[in-house]
Every structure is written in C-alpha cells, then in structure tokens.
Write an enzyme that holds these catalytic residues in place. Structure first.
Site, PDB file in Angstrom:
ATOM      1  N   LYS A  12       0.901  -1.267   0.284  1.00  0.00           N
ATOM      2  CA  LYS A  12      -0.080   0.017  -0.051  1.00  0.00           C
ATOM      3  C   LYS A  12       0.896   1.434   0.096  1.00  0.00           C
ATOM      4  O   LYS A  12       0.600   2.254  -0.934  1.00  0.00           O
ATOM      5  CB  LYS A  12      -1.079   0.070   1.016  1.00  0.00           C
ATOM      6  N   ASP A  74      -9.726   0.489   3.979  1.00  0.00           N
ATOM      7  CA  ASP A  74      -9.931  -0.907   3.982  1.00  0.00           C
ATOM      8  C   ASP A  74     -10.632  -1.378   2.531  1.00  0.00           C
ATOM      9  O   ASP A  74     -11.154  -0.661   1.858  1.00  0.00           O
ATOM     10  CB  ASP A  74     -10.949  -1.023   4.939  1.00  0.00           C
ATOM     11  N   SER A  75      -9.908  -2.512   2.342  1.00  0.00           N
ATOM     12  CA  SER A  75      -9.935  -2.892   1.090  1.00  0.00           C
ATOM     13  C   SER A  75      -9.964  -4.522   0.972  1.00  0.00           C
ATOM     14  O   SER A  75      -9.408  -5.005   1.967  1.00  0.00           O
ATOM     15  CB  SER A  75      -8.962  -2.533  -0.076  1.00  0.00           C
ATOM     16  N   GLY A 166      -0.687  -9.272  -2.180  1.00  0.00           N
ATOM     17  CA  GLY A 166      -2.038  -9.772  -1.792  1.00  0.00           C
ATOM     18  C   GLY A 166      -2.379 -10.719  -2.970  1.00  0.00           C
ATOM     19  O   GLY A 166      -1.717 -11.568  -3.322  1.00  0.00           O
ATOM     20  N   ASP A 168      -2.906 -10.155  -6.145  1.00  0.00           N
ATOM     21  CA  ASP A 168      -2.407  -9.660  -7.387  1.00  0.00           C
ATOM     22  C   ASP A 168      -2.155 -10.599  -8.416  1.00  0.00           C
ATOM     23  O   ASP A 168      -2.663 -10.416  -9.664  1.00  0.00           O
ATOM     24  CB  ASP A 168      -1.601  -8.465  -7.256  1.00  0.00           C
ATOM     25  N   HIS A 193      -8.195  -0.376  -7.739  1.00  0.00           N
ATOM     26  CA  HIS A 193      -9.174  -0.054  -6.999  1.00  0.00           C
ATOM     27  C   HIS A 193      -8.681   1.168  -5.962  1.00  0.00           C
ATOM     28  O   HIS A 193      -9.353   2.101  -5.733  1.00  0.00           O
ATOM     29  CB  HIS A 193      -9.915  -1.063  -6.111  1.00  0.00           C
ATOM     30  N   ARG A 194      -7.451   0.816  -5.422  1.00  0.00           N
ATOM     31  CA  ARG A 194      -6.920   1.738  -4.309  1.00  0.00           C
ATOM     32  C   ARG A 194      -6.639   3.151  -5.201  1.00  0.00           C
ATOM     33  O   ARG A 194      -6.719   4.245  -4.821  1.00  0.00           O
ATOM     34  CB  ARG A 194      -5.588   1.277  -3.943  1.00  0.00           C
TER      35      ARG A 194
END
Length: 207
Positions: A12, A74-75, A166, A168, A193-194
């Site tokens: 992140k 949060d994702s 993650g 990915d 998305h982030r």
C-alpha cells in the site's frame, strides 16, 4: 500539503508513493506514513463493511496527528462464486478458513492465495471478481470524506507475475491480458481500486 497514511503495509505504501510521483500531484501533496504508527495499538476492525472499517481507522489514527489529515483504507477481494468472500476478511482469509492442507508457516499472502484457490476448486461457477477499496480521510477524530474504487477481473487457477501484493498474482484483467502482478507500478495504480479511490478522495479534498 502533507497527508499521513495509516498503514505499514509495504504494498500500500508503494501505491501511495507512486501516486505522489504523478506530476499533477507532486507539487501539491506529500503522502507519508503516520509517524510512530508501529507503536500505536491498532484498533479492532470489527465493522461489517469496507467503509466502516476505513472510517474507524482514519478517525482513530487522526487523533495521533493533531491538526493533520490522516488517510486510512479498507480494501479486499470479492469473488462472486463465493458470495462476495473473502470481502472485508481478505487479509485474514487463510486464518479464518484454516485449511489443514495449507502450510501455516508460509507467508500470509501465499496462504491467502492458496486458500482462495482451494475454496474455488469446489465450484464450477465463473470466477469473476472485483477488488474494492474505500479510503477515508479524517482530522482530529472527525471524518472529512470517504471515496471508493473498484476494478473488475477474474481469478486464475495459478498465480502469474511477481509485482503487486495480496491476491494480485491471481487477479486477471481480460482487457489487458495480464494479472495485476504483471502490470508496471504506474499502470497498476492507475487501474487499481486503490488508485481510483485515491484519485476520487484527493478531488474531494480539493487537491
């Protein structure tokens, strides 16, 4: 303007660092990890939605940086064949399901991916899925704005690519013929998305 981000997740942090490298933002914004974050006891993320958890974290951590804007996200991954799982439990999926055939000494991302593949092995439904992210901005314990972003894709049966983090390596983008882990960092942030949530949130903050 300095924005603090409440995360120690290296993936992140790379995403946020990539955002600051964008020439349209570089002159206006610096995104930094929240100082002393590792020494702050983490709040319990017990909200049932991404938005709830993002707001909870942003408000909590903003109290540790008076006067500053703090971002928290949060994702997670929502898989249609699994009725939206792992969802808000994406980061803890392997711990929740705990398949005995998966080596508990493996890195958590690896175990999460293996858990997802095992869960999908019992269904013949299409493995369509989406990444969802909600970002919240708070200052002095009060929510300023929230923004969300999603990206649609499919779950592969074997991981591909070494980038990202993650899920990915399993998250395939048909229009690009690549997984998220195979994209370069700039493209990944632009599509992710982030990245979409961050762009929307910065617009709300008039940055």
């Amino acid at each position: 303007m300095i924005l603090y981000v409440a995360t120690t997740n290296p993936g992140k942090l790379r995403d946020f660092a990539t955002a600051t490298a964008d020439t349209t933002l570089a002159d206006h914004i610096t995104i930094l990890p929240l100082p002393g974050l590792q020494s702050i006891p983490a709040p319990i993320e017990d909200e049932p939605t991404f938005e709830g958890n993002a707001i909870l974290k942003a408000c909590f951590y903003s109290l540790h940086a008076p006067g500053h804007i703090v971002l928290a996200d949060d994702s997670g991954l929502e898989v249609d064949a699994l009725d939206g799982a792992p969802g808000v439990r994406s980061a803890r999926y392997a711990e929740d399901v705990a398949y005995p055939t998966i080596d508990s000494t493996l890195p958590l991302d690896t175990r999460n991916n293996l858990t997802l593949l095992q869960a999908l092995s019992s269904t013949s439904a299409p493995h369509t899925a989406r990444y969802r992210c909600v970002l919240a901005a708070a200052r002095d314990g009060e929510t300023l704005h929230t923004a969300s972003g999603t990206i649609e894709g499919e779950i592969l049966s074997t991981p591909q690519g070494a980038g990202g983090f993650g899920y990915d390596p399993l998250f395939y983008l048909p229009e690009h013929h690549l997984t998220m882990a195979q994209l370069d960092p700039i493209t990944r942030l632009t599509l992710s998305h982030r990245g979409r949530a961050l762009t929307a949130l910065l617009r709300m903050l008039h940055i």
